[in-house]
Design an enzyme around this catalytic site. Structure first.
Site, PDB file in Angstrom:
ATOM      1  N   GLU A 149      91.401  -3.081  48.876  1.00 58.03           N
ATOM      2  CA  GLU A 149      92.515  -4.035  48.896  1.00 58.03           C
ATOM      3  C   GLU A 149      93.343  -3.982  47.611  1.00 58.03           C
ATOM      4  OE1 GLU A 149      90.376  -7.181  51.986  1.00 58.03           O
ATOM      5  OE2 GLU A 149      90.229  -7.557  49.857  1.00 58.03           O
ATOM      6  N   ASP A 161      90.492  -7.221  62.359  1.00 65.61           N
ATOM      7  CA  ASP A 161      89.564  -7.259  63.502  1.00 65.61           C
ATOM      8  C   ASP A 161      89.727  -8.605  64.202  1.00 65.61           C
ATOM      9  OD1 ASP A 161      87.919  -7.902  60.778  1.00 65.61           O
ATOM     10  OD2 ASP A 161      87.233  -9.217  62.393  1.00 65.61           O
TER      11      ASP A 161
HETATM   12  N1  SAH Z   1      79.700  -4.820  54.517  1.00 62.28           N
HETATM   13  C1  SAH Z   1      81.117  -5.034  54.355  1.00 62.28           C
HETATM   14  C2  SAH Z   1      81.351  -6.473  54.086  1.00 62.28           C
HETATM   15  C3  SAH Z   1      82.762  -6.856  54.225  1.00 62.28           C
HETATM   16  S1  SAH Z   1      82.915  -8.561  54.363  1.00 62.28           S
HETATM   17  C4  SAH Z   1      81.635  -4.091  53.314  1.00 62.28           C
HETATM   18  O1  SAH Z   1      81.407  -4.284  52.108  1.00 62.28           O
HETATM   19  O2  SAH Z   1      82.242  -3.104  53.710  1.00 62.28           O
HETATM   20  C5  SAH Z   1      84.509  -8.697  55.037  1.00 62.28           C
HETATM   21  C6  SAH Z   1      85.662  -8.820  54.079  1.00 62.28           C
HETATM   22  O3  SAH Z   1      86.860  -8.808  54.833  1.00 62.28           O
HETATM   23  C7  SAH Z   1      85.687 -10.103  53.307  1.00 62.28           C
HETATM   24  O4  SAH Z   1      86.301  -9.899  52.061  1.00 62.28           O
HETATM   25  C8  SAH Z   1      86.502 -11.052  54.220  1.00 62.28           C
HETATM   26  O5  SAH Z   1      87.389 -11.859  53.472  1.00 62.28           O
HETATM   27  C9  SAH Z   1      87.307 -10.126  55.145  1.00 62.28           C
HETATM   28  N2  SAH Z   1      87.102 -10.238  56.605  1.00 62.28           N
HETATM   29  C10 SAH Z   1      87.669  -9.390  57.494  1.00 62.28           C
HETATM   30  N3  SAH Z   1      87.276  -9.684  58.753  1.00 62.28           N
HETATM   31  C11 SAH Z   1      86.442 -10.758  58.670  1.00 62.28           C
HETATM   32  C12 SAH Z   1      85.685 -11.494  59.639  1.00 62.28           C
HETATM   33  N4  SAH Z   1      85.713 -11.176  60.937  1.00 62.28           N
HETATM   34  N5  SAH Z   1      84.932 -12.519  59.197  1.00 62.28           N
HETATM   35  C13 SAH Z   1      84.883 -12.850  57.880  1.00 62.28           C
HETATM   36  N6  SAH Z   1      85.557 -12.145  56.918  1.00 62.28           N
HETATM   37  C14 SAH Z   1      86.334 -11.119  57.295  1.00 62.28           C
END
Ligand code: SAH
Length: 252
Positions: free
Chosen positions: A11, A215
């Site tokens: 990001e 998503d």
């Molecule tokens: N294991 C993953 C974790 C990502 S968490 C990794 O490190 O690749 C998801 C991130 O995207 C967070 O920063 C959150 O703010 C955002 N996000 C995108 N889609 C989301 C969802 N469906 N629920 C919660 N956060 C989401």
């Protein structure tokens, strides 16, 4: 000085090369990039994921760097059925969907602050909406037709709406439905925005949260989210933040 935050390396990645006279400082497991962006003093940082990570980073930006304003740019899961991957939500009211001190307080109430959400100011939301609009007008500089087609991005929309944050990656239908039913005005879910908004509220500085839908916060998120992050999340953040600074500077 303006603070720019993203929760994931993707990001903020494409913004680093735009910072002039960059100085890199490490503190508390974060790397802060300080310099100027289109002439404005900035500090850019990858905050790490979740409310605690985002809140400590925002606090550090305020206390160590004296930022007068924070912009958060990142991705989110859609709650509203009309939102599509590639749409942009500018946060108006920011809720913490996992805050629940019932029966002592009402659900979602932030203890001691007597409020259920943090509100962003019209000056901030107007600038963010204008930046997103300009970004989409010149989107082809940042995202190729092939990439757009891959994510079925045709006519991306910009929405001014409510966002809910919590320490959960929402990917289960039941959880999504619970948030939708209990916070019906919420457009999308993520994991940091309302934490940054709370810190900014407590220190009395403006905050902006701009989220691109990666998503649908359901069972397909497992596939959609990493694909979006790997390929185009950086391009969106780069384009929107650059347009934000053009708006800020009054540049055309
Ligand atoms: N294991 C993953 C974790 C990502 S968490 C990794 O490190 O690749 C998801 C991130 O995207 C967070 O920063 C959150 O703010 C955002 N996000 C995108 N889609 C989301 C969802 N469906 N629920 C919660 N956060 C989401």
């Amino acid at each position: 000085m303006i603070g720019i935050m993203g929760a994931m390396p993707e990001e903020i990645r494409h913004l680093i090369p735009h910072i002039q006279n960059v100085r890199q400082q490490e503190s508390g497991m974060r790397v802060y990039y300080q310099g100027t962006l289109l002439g404005t003093p900035v500090v850019l940082v990858f905050s790490r994921i979740g409310k605690v990570a985002a809140a400590t980073t925002a606090t550090n930006l305020i206390l160590e760097y004296g930022v007068e304003e924070i912009i958060f740019t990142g991705v989110a899961g859609a709650l509203h059925p009309d939102l599509r991957i590639g749409d942009v939500v500018v946060g108006r009211h920011l809720y913490q969907h996992d805050m629940d001190a019932t029966p002592i307080m009402s659900r979602f109430e932030i203890p001691l602050l007597g409020r259920h959400f943090f509100e962003t100011a019209p000056a901030q939301t107007d600038r963010a909406l204008a930046a997103a609009k300009r970004f989409f007008e010149g989107m082809n500089q940042y995202v190729s037709e092939q990439e757009k087609a891959r994510f079925h991005i045709a006519k991306p929309e910009i929405v001014l709406g409510d966002i809910a944050s919590g320490d959960v990656f929402v990917s289960a239908h039941a959880h999504k439905t619970d948030i939708q039913e209990s916070l019906p005005s919420v457009q999308c879910v993520e994991m940091e925005g309302a934490a940054v908004a709370q810190v900014c509220y407590e220190f009395g500085i403006p905050c902006t949260v701009i989220r691109t839908i990666s998503d649908a916060a359901n069972e397909s998120s497992e596939l959609d989210f990493p694909r979006f992050i790997e390929t185009i999340a950086s391009n969106y953040s780069e384009g929107i933040v650059l347009e934000w600074f053009r708006q800020y500077n009054g540049l055309q």
